[in-house]
Design an enzyme around this catalytic site. Structure first.
Site, short mmCIF file in Angstrom:
data_model
loop_
_atom_site.label_atom_id
_atom_site.label_comp_id
_atom_site.label_asym_id
_atom_site.label_seq_id
_atom_site.Cartn_x
_atom_site.Cartn_y
_atom_site.Cartn_z
N HIS A 47 36.53 37.00 35.62
CA HIS A 47 35.74 35.87 36.13
C HIS A 47 36.56 34.90 36.98
O HIS A 47 36.04 34.25 37.87
CB HIS A 47 35.19 35.03 34.97
CG HIS A 47 33.92 35.54 34.36
ND1 HIS A 47 33.84 36.74 33.73
CD2 HIS A 47 32.68 34.98 34.30
CE1 HIS A 47 32.60 36.90 33.28
NE2 HIS A 47 31.88 35.85 33.61
N ASP A 106 31.37 45.61 32.66
CA ASP A 106 31.92 44.28 32.32
C ASP A 106 30.95 43.60 31.36
O ASP A 106 29.76 43.95 31.31
CB ASP A 106 32.11 43.41 33.57
CG ASP A 106 32.72 42.05 33.21
OD1 ASP A 106 33.80 42.02 32.59
OD2 ASP A 106 32.11 41.02 33.52
N SER A 107 31.46 42.60 30.65
CA SER A 107 30.59 41.83 29.76
C SER A 107 29.48 41.14 30.57
O SER A 107 28.43 40.82 30.02
CB SER A 107 31.41 40.80 29.00
OG SER A 107 32.03 39.92 29.90
N GLU A 126 29.93 30.63 34.62
CA GLU A 126 28.59 31.21 34.40
C GLU A 126 27.49 30.16 34.57
O GLU A 126 26.35 30.50 34.83
CB GLU A 126 28.52 31.86 33.02
CG GLU A 126 29.53 33.00 32.92
CD GLU A 126 28.99 34.26 32.28
OE1 GLU A 126 28.15 34.15 31.40
OE2 GLU A 126 29.43 35.35 32.70
N CYS A 160 41.43 37.49 33.58
CA CYS A 160 40.00 37.53 33.25
C CYS A 160 39.30 37.72 34.57
O CYS A 160 39.60 37.02 35.55
CB CYS A 160 39.56 36.23 32.59
SG CYS A 160 37.77 36.10 32.43
N CYS A 179 36.93 44.57 32.53
CA CYS A 179 36.87 43.37 31.69
C CYS A 179 38.12 43.37 30.83
O CYS A 179 38.40 44.37 30.13
CB CYS A 179 35.62 43.47 30.80
SG CYS A 179 35.48 42.14 29.58
N1 DGL Z 1 35.27 39.04 32.34
C1 DGL Z 1 35.82 39.03 31.01
C2 DGL Z 1 37.31 39.34 31.05
O1 DGL Z 1 37.85 39.84 32.03
C3 DGL Z 1 35.62 37.75 30.25
C4 DGL Z 1 34.24 37.23 30.16
C5 DGL Z 1 33.72 37.14 28.75
O2 DGL Z 1 34.27 36.36 27.94
O3 DGL Z 1 32.77 37.85 28.48
O4 DGL Z 1 37.98 39.09 30.06
#
Ligand code: DGL
Length: 274
Positions: free
Chosen positions: A195, A11-12, A159, A193, A74
């Site tokens: 997050h 993941d990012s 975050e 997403c 992600c």
């Molecule tokens: N967790 C990432 C997603 O599912 C988004 C977070 C980011 O922008 O890096 O898209």
């Protein structure tokens, strides 16, 4: 390469931990290496080229650790990098390895959660602008109408650990309102997403009760179970000692602190030295 190896989860940053949690629960016997590219996140507003370059470098690092199978946990990376990796990099350089994303497994089942045949998708700008969800969902549920809403402030709120504070209410309400303004028939919203599950307590405060909220962890985990059943040649390359190792390209102590929030358990990550 002989031997048995872990499944790589990418993941990012921290978000993929919400997917990893479901995968590691359903497929607990396997070994896992999680990599969060925190030093270069968030990915949400980066160009296609940048997300592809960053994602590929992380996938290649996981391949170097021996992982024959990598999950892009992600949405942004799945939307902007997966296709090129699957169509160009794997056949040319890594024909025996596989990379799977989170968009297709979600698109395959999402139509089962709506009665009105109108759904909302909330994601980063990158995911929404890529059009990946409407395109993929149309392949499986032609009759389903997809309305999208980008929520660029949600990842920074999470975050910075502000997501459950009062200041978050404005942007939670704003994006829900903007989505529901597009149609009053939406009866199911996908948090596209990884997050966003952390925002669920706040989202629930502003979401009309008849609307179902869908997260991806269990969907992706079920799809991986199915994939491994259909691909015994991959399954037999995977190690089963239940080990979990976490790497971040960013600050380790910050990762450990956030990761506990996303995963609900304490972890000790390693610093990525590429
Ligand atoms: N967790 C990432 C997603 O599912 C988004 C977070 C980011 O922008 O890096 O898209």
């Amino acid at each position: 390469m002989k031997g048995k190896f872990p499944i790589g989860i990418f993941d990012s940053g921290y978000g993929g931990l919400t997917v990893f949690k479901s995968i590691a629960h359903k497929l607990s016997a396997y070994d896992y290496i999680y990599l969060g590219d925190n030093a270069r996140s968030p990915y949400g507003d980066h160009s296609f080229e940048t997300v592809y370059e960053y994602t590929l470098s992380c996938v290649e690092w996981l391949f170097k650790q021996g992982c024959p199978l990598v999950i892009l946990a992600c949405n942004t990376a799945s939307a902007k990098a997966l296709r090129s990796i699957q169509q160009i990099d794997l056949p040319e350089k890594y024909p025996n390895n596989r990379v799977l994303g989170v968009i297709r497994p979600t698109a395959e089942v999402i139509g089962n959660f709506t009665s009105s045949q109108e759904i909302g998708v909330m994601g980063t700008r990158g995911t929404v602008n890529s059009g990946s969800y409407p395109i993929e969902i149309d392949k499986f549920f032609e009759q389903v109408k997809v309305y999208q809403q980008s929520c660029p402030l949600w990842v920074p709120l999470i975050e910075n650990n502000e997501h459950l504070n009062e200041g978050a209410d404005f942007f939670v309400q704003k994006y829900i309102h903007q989505l529901l303004e597009q149609s009053n028939q939406i009866d199911c919203i996908l948090l596209a997403c990884t997050h966003y599950p952390l925002l669920i307590p706040k989202i629930n405060q502003y979401l009309p009760k008849h609307i179902k909220l869908l997260t991806q962890g269990d969907i992706v985990a079920d799809s991986l179970v199915d994939y491994l059943n259909r691909h015994p040649e991959m399954e037999e390359r995977l190690a089963k000692n239940s080990t979990r190792v976490f790497y971040t390209s960013g600050d380790v102590s910050s990762f450990n602190e956030h990761a506990s929030l996303f995963l609900g358990q304490k972890i000790t990550a390693h610093k990525l030295n590429s």
